[in-house]
Design a protein around this motif. Structure first.
Motif, PDB file in Angstrom:
ATOM      1  N   SER A  93       0.842  -1.203   0.000  1.00  0.00           N
ATOM      2  CA  SER A  93       0.000   0.000   0.000  1.00  0.00           C
ATOM      3  C   SER A  93       0.873   1.247   0.000  1.00  0.00           C
ATOM      4  CB  SER A  93      -0.939   0.016   1.205  1.00  0.00           C
ATOM      5  OG  SER A  93      -0.207   0.019   2.407  1.00  0.00           O
ATOM      6  N   ARG A  94       0.295   2.340  -0.493  1.00  0.00           N
ATOM      7  CA  ARG A  94       0.998   3.615  -0.591  1.00  0.00           C
ATOM      8  C   ARG A  94       0.059   4.751  -0.207  1.00  0.00           C
ATOM      9  NH1 ARG A  94       2.686  -0.087  -3.589  1.00  0.00           N
ATOM     10  NH2 ARG A  94       4.889  -0.365  -4.144  1.00  0.00           N
ATOM     11  N   PRO A  95       0.620   5.918   0.069  1.00  0.00           N
ATOM     12  CA  PRO A  95      -0.217   7.058   0.464  1.00  0.00           C
ATOM     13  C   PRO A  95      -1.192   7.440  -0.643  1.00  0.00           C
ATOM     14  CG  PRO A  95       2.090   7.477   0.983  1.00  0.00           C
ATOM     15  CD  PRO A  95       2.063   6.252   0.133  1.00  0.00           C
ATOM     16  N   THR A  96      -2.344   7.945  -0.240  1.00  0.00           N
ATOM     17  CA  THR A  96      -3.345   8.411  -1.196  1.00  0.00           C
ATOM     18  C   THR A  96      -3.552   9.908  -1.051  1.00  0.00           C
ATOM     19  OG1 THR A  96      -5.166   7.938   0.341  1.00  0.00           O
ATOM     20  CG2 THR A  96      -4.519   6.185  -1.181  1.00  0.00           C
ATOM     21  N   GLY A  97      -4.226  10.474  -2.011  1.00  0.00           N
ATOM     22  CA  GLY A  97      -4.425  11.921  -2.043  1.00  0.00           C
ATOM     23  C   GLY A  97      -4.074  12.415  -3.432  1.00  0.00           C
ATOM     24  N   TRP A  98      -4.253  13.723  -3.669  1.00  0.00           N
ATOM     25  CA  TRP A  98      -4.032  14.269  -4.994  1.00  0.00           C
ATOM     26  C   TRP A  98      -2.625  13.958  -5.504  1.00  0.00           C
ATOM     27  CZ3 TRP A  98      -7.086  15.982  -8.676  1.00  0.00           C
ATOM     28  CH2 TRP A  98      -6.546  16.706  -9.747  1.00  0.00           C
ATOM     29  N   SER A  99      -2.536  13.218  -6.606  1.00  0.00           N
ATOM     30  CA  SER A  99      -1.274  12.835  -7.253  1.00  0.00           C
ATOM     31  C   SER A  99      -0.391  11.947  -6.390  1.00  0.00           C
ATOM     32  CB  SER A  99      -0.479  14.093  -7.679  1.00  0.00           C
ATOM     33  OG  SER A  99      -1.179  14.809  -8.681  1.00  0.00           O
ATOM     34  N   PRO A 101       1.093   8.391  -4.813  1.00  0.00           N
ATOM     35  CA  PRO A 101       1.400   7.123  -5.494  1.00  0.00           C
ATOM     36  C   PRO A 101       0.412   5.997  -5.236  1.00  0.00           C
ATOM     37  CG  PRO A 101       2.885   7.470  -3.640  1.00  0.00           C
ATOM     38  CD  PRO A 101       2.144   8.752  -3.837  1.00  0.00           C
ATOM     39  N   GLY A 102      -0.415   6.121  -4.184  1.00  0.00           N
ATOM     40  CA  GLY A 102      -1.375   5.061  -3.906  1.00  0.00           C
ATOM     41  C   GLY A 102      -2.680   5.191  -4.665  1.00  0.00           C
ATOM     42  N   GLU A 103      -2.876   6.321  -5.356  1.00  0.00           N
ATOM     43  CA  GLU A 103      -4.104   6.510  -6.122  1.00  0.00           C
ATOM     44  C   GLU A 103      -4.136   5.535  -7.297  1.00  0.00           C
ATOM     45  OE1 GLU A 103      -6.762   8.422  -5.550  1.00  0.00           O
ATOM     46  OE2 GLU A 103      -5.890   9.084  -3.667  1.00  0.00           O
ATOM     47  N   CYS A 104      -5.332   5.123  -7.697  1.00  0.00           N
ATOM     48  CA  CYS A 104      -5.471   4.100  -8.743  1.00  0.00           C
ATOM     49  C   CYS A 104      -4.845   4.516 -10.066  1.00  0.00           C
ATOM     50  CB  CYS A 104      -6.942   3.733  -8.933  1.00  0.00           C
ATOM     51  SG  CYS A 104      -8.042   5.129  -9.315  1.00  0.00           S
ATOM     52  N   ILE A 105      -5.089   5.761 -10.490  1.00  0.00           N
ATOM     53  CA  ILE A 105      -4.572   6.176 -11.793  1.00  0.00           C
ATOM     54  C   ILE A 105      -3.067   6.412 -11.744  1.00  0.00           C
ATOM     55  CG2 ILE A 105      -4.947   8.659 -11.519  1.00  0.00           C
ATOM     56  CD1 ILE A 105      -5.989   8.577 -14.502  1.00  0.00           C
ATOM     57  N   MET A 106      -2.563   6.879 -10.601  1.00  0.00           N
ATOM     58  CA  MET A 106      -1.124   7.081 -10.469  1.00  0.00           C
ATOM     59  C   MET A 106      -0.390   5.747 -10.476  1.00  0.00           C
ATOM     60  SD  MET A 106      -0.959  10.290 -10.551  1.00  0.00           S
ATOM     61  CE  MET A 106       0.802  10.460 -10.267  1.00  0.00           C
ATOM     62  N   SER A 107      -0.996   4.740  -9.883  1.00  0.00           N
ATOM     63  CA  SER A 107      -0.381   3.410  -9.873  1.00  0.00           C
ATOM     64  C   SER A 107      -0.379   2.818 -11.277  1.00  0.00           C
ATOM     65  CB  SER A 107      -1.134   2.493  -8.904  1.00  0.00           C
ATOM     66  OG  SER A 107      -1.033   2.967  -7.579  1.00  0.00           O
ATOM     67  N   GLN A 109      -0.397   4.393 -14.065  1.00  0.00           N
ATOM     68  CA  GLN A 109       0.605   5.126 -14.842  1.00  0.00           C
ATOM     69  C   GLN A 109       2.014   4.644 -14.520  1.00  0.00           C
ATOM     70  OE1 GLN A 109       1.480   9.333 -13.888  1.00  0.00           O
ATOM     71  NE2 GLN A 109       1.063   9.774 -16.048  1.00  0.00           N
ATOM     72  N   ARG A 110       2.278   4.387 -13.251  1.00  0.00           N
ATOM     73  CA  ARG A 110       3.597   3.906 -12.841  1.00  0.00           C
ATOM     74  C   ARG A 110       3.920   2.567 -13.501  1.00  0.00           C
ATOM     75  NH1 ARG A 110       2.649   4.474  -7.977  1.00  0.00           N
ATOM     76  NH2 ARG A 110       2.009   2.387  -7.352  1.00  0.00           N
ATOM     77  N   TRP A 111       2.938   1.691 -13.584  1.00  0.00           N
ATOM     78  CA  TRP A 111       3.157   0.372 -14.173  1.00  0.00           C
ATOM     79  C   TRP A 111       3.377   0.464 -15.683  1.00  0.00           C
ATOM     80  CZ3 TRP A 111      -1.852  -1.217 -11.216  1.00  0.00           C
ATOM     81  CH2 TRP A 111      -1.563  -1.282  -9.852  1.00  0.00           C
ATOM     82  N   ILE A 112       2.608   1.326 -16.348  1.00  0.00           N
ATOM     83  CA  ILE A 112       2.787   1.501 -17.789  1.00  0.00           C
ATOM     84  C   ILE A 112       4.178   2.075 -18.079  1.00  0.00           C
ATOM     85  CG2 ILE A 112       2.024   2.781 -19.831  1.00  0.00           C
ATOM     86  CD1 ILE A 112       0.107   0.555 -19.154  1.00  0.00           C
ATOM     87  N   GLY A 117       6.090   2.551 -21.520  1.00  0.00           N
ATOM     88  CA  GLY A 117       4.970   3.246 -22.146  1.00  0.00           C
ATOM     89  C   GLY A 117       5.088   4.752 -22.011  1.00  0.00           C
ATOM     90  N   LYS A 118       4.501   5.471 -22.951  1.00  0.00           N
ATOM     91  CA  LYS A 118       4.560   6.939 -22.945  1.00  0.00           C
ATOM     92  C   LYS A 118       3.238   7.510 -22.446  1.00  0.00           C
ATOM     93  CE  LYS A 118       7.966   7.146 -26.665  1.00  0.00           C
ATOM     94  NZ  LYS A 118       8.301   7.660 -28.017  1.00  0.00           N
ATOM     95  N   TRP A 119       3.035   7.352 -21.151  1.00  0.00           N
ATOM     96  CA  TRP A 119       1.853   7.943 -20.529  1.00  0.00           C
ATOM     97  C   TRP A 119       2.247   9.347 -20.094  1.00  0.00           C
ATOM     98  CZ3 TRP A 119      -1.969   4.722 -17.154  1.00  0.00           C
ATOM     99  CH2 TRP A 119      -3.063   5.520 -16.792  1.00  0.00           C
ATOM    100  N   VAL A 120       1.995  10.307 -20.956  1.00  0.00           N
ATOM    101  CA  VAL A 120       2.440  11.676 -20.708  1.00  0.00           C
ATOM    102  C   VAL A 120       1.289  12.632 -20.422  1.00  0.00           C
ATOM    103  CG1 VAL A 120       4.519  11.398 -22.092  1.00  0.00           C
ATOM    104  CG2 VAL A 120       2.427  12.167 -23.202  1.00  0.00           C
ATOM    105  N   GLY A 121       0.052  12.166 -20.554  1.00  0.00           N
ATOM    106  CA  GLY A 121      -1.093  13.033 -20.300  1.00  0.00           C
ATOM    107  C   GLY A 121      -1.286  13.285 -18.818  1.00  0.00           C
ATOM    108  N   SER A 122      -2.025  14.317 -18.497  1.00  0.00           N
ATOM    109  CA  SER A 122      -2.359  14.617 -17.103  1.00  0.00           C
ATOM    110  C   SER A 122      -3.548  15.554 -17.094  1.00  0.00           C
ATOM    111  CB  SER A 122      -1.163  15.270 -16.389  1.00  0.00           C
ATOM    112  OG  SER A 122      -0.867  16.524 -16.979  1.00  0.00           O
TER     113      SER A 122
END
Length: 210
Positions: A93-99, A101-107, A109-112, A117-122
């Protein structure tokens, strides 16, 4: 008798005049115009939360929301490395909150990114997928991202938005996925087999391929 009296009066008047002129400290201070003074104060600008990229324009949004018919479009990264990175975090588990690393989309993105992968959008749940191909749920393959998207307001971060990584597709059409922050606020990475998307009311499950 008149001369000394006159001299006394002149002397008295002069003394009073000199006292009033020479001792301004005892006089009432000049009034201060507080309204004018306040107008001269420069107020700091209001702070606003800005993301790395502004929300997509109306034209770009329409374009990104169009479903691609290229179901067999190749991935632009090493899918096996991405899945291995996600697998290595299951149970952590990791910390959650705006941006955080524990947030679903941030995780996701980290895996891609771990796979090259070129996940450059935000920004919002659509702008995040700049450069990716939008596909139907039936086209999902390992390495794809499934995004729960609000139908009425796809660019809004509202309760119900969720992101998962597809790591396997079963013959019966169910999926194996790895996700983070489920339950919400836990920052926990979990793996689910025989998974079928169940977006909340008013949401849809969309597939994105980088």
């Amino acid at each position: 008798m008149q001369t000394p009296a006159k001299a006394f009066i002149v002397t008295l008047v002069a003394s009073v005049t000199f006292a009033l002129g020479a001792a301004p400290a005892s006089a009432a201070p000049a009034p201060v115009d507080f309204a004018a003074a306040a107008a001269e104060v420069v107020q700091p600008p209001a702070q606003t939360l800005r993301t790395q990229q502004e929300d997509v324009s109306a034209n770009t949004l329409d374009s990104m929301l169009k479903m691609s018919d290229v179901a067999n479009a190749p991935h632009g990264f090493d899918v096996e490395k991405t899945i291995a990175a996600a697998e290595s975090e299951v149970g952590t588990s990791r910390p959650t909150g705006w941006s955080a690393p524990g947030e679903c989309i941030m995780s996701a993105q980290r895996w891609i990114l771990a796979g090259g992968g070129k996940w450059v959008g935000s920004g919002d749940p659509v702008a995040n997928y700049a450069g990716a191909t939008r596909l139907a749920l039936s086209d999902a393959q390992p390495g794809d991202i499934i995004q729960y998207e609000n139908i009425a307001s796809p660019t809004s971060w509202v309760t119900g938005v969720h992101t998962v990584l597809v790591t396997g597709v079963d013959k019966d059409g169910t999926l194996t996925i790895i996700q983070s922050n489920s339950p919400g606020g836990s920052g926990l990475v979990t793996k689910k087999e025989n998974w079928t998307p169940e977006p909340p009311a008013g949401f849809q499950a969309v597939v994105w391929r980088f």
